[in-house]
Design a protein around this motif. Structure first.
Motif, PDB file in Angstrom:
ATOM      1  N   LEU A   1      81.802  66.693 -16.459  1.00  0.00           N
ATOM      2  CA  LEU A   1      83.331  66.718 -16.832  1.00  0.00           C
ATOM      3  C   LEU A   1      83.657  65.560 -17.618  1.00  0.00           C
ATOM      4  CD1 LEU A   1      85.387  68.315 -15.324  1.00  0.00           C
ATOM      5  CD2 LEU A   1      85.683  66.354 -13.867  1.00  0.00           C
ATOM      6  N   PHE A   2      83.454  65.865 -18.926  1.00  0.00           N
ATOM      7  CA  PHE A   2      83.725  64.816 -19.840  1.00  0.00           C
ATOM      8  C   PHE A   2      85.127  64.857 -20.557  1.00  0.00           C
ATOM      9  CE2 PHE A   2      78.788  65.261 -20.770  1.00  0.00           C
ATOM     10  CZ  PHE A   2      78.662  64.496 -19.906  1.00  0.00           C
ATOM     11  N   THR A   3      85.777  65.951 -20.503  1.00  0.00           N
ATOM     12  CA  THR A   3      87.003  66.174 -21.410  1.00  0.00           C
ATOM     13  C   THR A   3      88.206  65.935 -20.739  1.00  0.00           C
ATOM     14  OG1 THR A   3      86.820  68.480 -21.289  1.00  0.00           O
ATOM     15  CG2 THR A   3      85.804  67.348 -23.200  1.00  0.00           C
ATOM     16  N   THR A   4      88.085  66.058 -19.340  1.00  0.00           N
ATOM     17  CA  THR A   4      89.148  66.017 -18.256  1.00  0.00           C
ATOM     18  C   THR A   4      88.763  65.190 -16.876  1.00  0.00           C
ATOM     19  OG1 THR A   4      90.796  67.401 -17.335  1.00  0.00           O
ATOM     20  CG2 THR A   4      88.548  68.362 -17.411  1.00  0.00           C
ATOM     21  N   ASP A   5      89.519  65.024 -16.097  1.00  0.00           N
ATOM     22  CA  ASP A   5      89.274  64.682 -14.820  1.00  0.00           C
ATOM     23  C   ASP A   5      89.405  65.356 -13.726  1.00  0.00           C
ATOM     24  OD1 ASP A   5      92.057  64.728 -14.846  1.00  0.00           O
ATOM     25  OD2 ASP A   5      92.436  62.672 -14.349  1.00  0.00           O
ATOM     26  N   LYS A   6      89.600  66.768 -13.931  1.00  0.00           N
ATOM     27  CA  LYS A   6      89.971  67.741 -12.832  1.00  0.00           C
ATOM     28  C   LYS A   6      88.975  68.923 -13.057  1.00  0.00           C
ATOM     29  CE  LYS A   6      94.677  66.490 -11.882  1.00  0.00           C
ATOM     30  NZ  LYS A   6      96.145  66.853 -11.650  1.00  0.00           N
TER      31      LYS A   6
ATOM     32  N   GLU B   1      81.263  67.117 -11.583  1.00  0.00           N
ATOM     33  CA  GLU B   1      82.137  65.883 -11.763  1.00  0.00           C
ATOM     34  C   GLU B   1      81.184  64.722 -12.258  1.00  0.00           C
ATOM     35  OE1 GLU B   1      83.710  65.581  -7.679  1.00  0.00           O
ATOM     36  OE2 GLU B   1      85.522  66.845  -7.987  1.00  0.00           O
ATOM     37  N   LYS B   2      80.237  64.610 -11.775  1.00  0.00           N
ATOM     38  CA  LYS B   2      79.262  63.700 -12.075  1.00  0.00           C
ATOM     39  C   LYS B   2      78.535  63.787 -13.418  1.00  0.00           C
ATOM     40  CE  LYS B   2      75.032  61.108 -10.360  1.00  0.00           C
ATOM     41  NZ  LYS B   2      74.205  61.060  -9.491  1.00  0.00           N
TER      42      LYS B   2
ATOM     43  N   TYR C   1      86.041  74.651 -15.888  1.00  0.00           N
ATOM     44  CA  TYR C   1      84.885  73.849 -15.340  1.00  0.00           C
ATOM     45  C   TYR C   1      84.299  74.348 -13.919  1.00  0.00           C
ATOM     46  CZ  TYR C   1      84.896  70.317 -18.997  1.00  0.00           C
ATOM     47  OH  TYR C   1      84.853  69.577 -20.113  1.00  0.00           O
TER      48      TYR C   1
ATOM     49  N   ASN D   1      90.418  72.228 -14.666  1.00  0.00           N
ATOM     50  CA  ASN D   1      90.897  72.510 -16.010  1.00  0.00           C
ATOM     51  C   ASN D   1      90.073  73.240 -16.848  1.00  0.00           C
ATOM     52  OD1 ASN D   1      93.126  70.845 -15.256  1.00  0.00           O
ATOM     53  ND2 ASN D   1      92.376  68.932 -16.038  1.00  0.00           N
TER      54      ASN D   1
ATOM     55  N   GLN E   1      80.428  71.354  -7.461  1.00  0.00           N
ATOM     56  CA  GLN E   1      81.712  70.753  -7.831  1.00  0.00           C
ATOM     57  C   GLN E   1      81.108  69.105  -8.178  1.00  0.00           C
ATOM     58  OE1 GLN E   1      85.300  71.213  -5.833  1.00  0.00           O
ATOM     59  NE2 GLN E   1      85.977  69.414  -6.178  1.00  0.00           N
ATOM     60  N   LYS E   2      80.443  68.576  -7.239  1.00  0.00           N
ATOM     61  CA  LYS E   2      79.773  67.376  -7.281  1.00  0.00           C
ATOM     62  C   LYS E   2      79.218  66.882  -8.525  1.00  0.00           C
ATOM     63  CE  LYS E   2      77.510  63.560  -4.701  1.00  0.00           C
ATOM     64  NZ  LYS E   2      76.747  63.327  -3.538  1.00  0.00           N
TER      65      LYS E   2
END
Length: 251
Positions: A84-89, A80-81, A66, A92, A76-77
């Protein structure tokens, strides 16, 4: 030994023939030229959002992180907002939660990883494929495709494009003299949320992103390649003159 060489030659000829047959079979439906949006950052960003929202539900991209989306101007913001659906980092890779066994049971085949699909298939194939779905009630998913006949994948972009059917006419094959069905076009059944022109533009953005994702450093690699060739050319010139200087007094 001669018999072994003959056998190997025969096997090689067979492989080439089968490869040629495969290419002809896959290339029966004419491919449309995909627009080249490789240098259009807005197009790549839109394609990335389409990929995450529509493709990443079933297809993974295990060679893509990502965080690399920052290379096409997505912060990056924003990642993340909104992405980023399949992980929290952010660091990854783009994996999917769906297990391969479940995917095979539901679709009949495991959806392929799309990390380098654009390099494997080519951009024109993907562009035409994503614009060639049609309703087919004989298929388990209710969809078929003119480029990839009896494909297991459903039409995930159908809400954008709407539903349509394929129209065929009977004709006689010149070689076999048998009756075959000839594709003559599509018939729109229900409209999509976007116009046909906008849908083609969306697909072009998605394909451009897939092409970029297959090799994010492609542009840099080509630029470096030009400089390397120029450097080698200058180096070769000086090496040639130096060699002439060393041997000028030797007859």
């Amino acid at each position: 030994m001669r018999k072994l060489l003959s056998t190997l030659a025969l096997l090689g000829a067979t492989v080439l023939a089968l490869s040629a047959t495969s290419v002809r079979a896959e290339g029966e439906f004419p491919l449309d030229r995909a627009p080249d949006n490789a240098d259009n950052i807005a197009s790549l960003q839109h394609g990335a959002r389409l990929f995450v929202n529509y493709c990443l539900n079933c297809h993974s991209a295990n060679l893509m992180r990502y965080s690399r989306l920052q290379d096409i101007g997505i912060s990056q913001k924003e990642i993340e907002k909104n992405l980023l659906f399949t992980t929290d980092k952010v660091g990854n890779t783009m994996t999917v939660a769906m297990r391969p066994d479940d995917a095979k049971a539901w679709f009949g085949a495991t959806p392929p990883d799309l990390s380098v699909e654009a390099r494997a298939r080519n951009r024109d194939w993907l562009y035409t494929y994503l614009r060639s779905f049609y309703r087919d009630d004989t298929r388990p998913t209710g969809w078929n495709n003119m480029v990839y006949e009896n494909v297991s994948m459903p039409h995930v972009l159908w809400q954008l494009q709407g539903q349509r059917t394929a129209k065929f006419e009977d004709e006689i094959d010149e070689h076999t003299k048998e009756k075959v069905k000839k594709f003559v076009g599509y018939q729109q059944v229900t409209p999509g949320t976007v116009s046909p022109v906008d849908y083609d533009s969306d697909v072009a953005d998605l394909v451009s992103y897939l092409s970029w994702m297959s090799e994010p450093t492609q542009k840099t690699r080509r630029q470096l390649g030009v400089w390397v060739l120029l450097f080698l050319g200058v180096l070769s010139f000086f090496a040639w003159r130096l060699n002439a200087a060393y041997w000028k007094d030797i007859k």
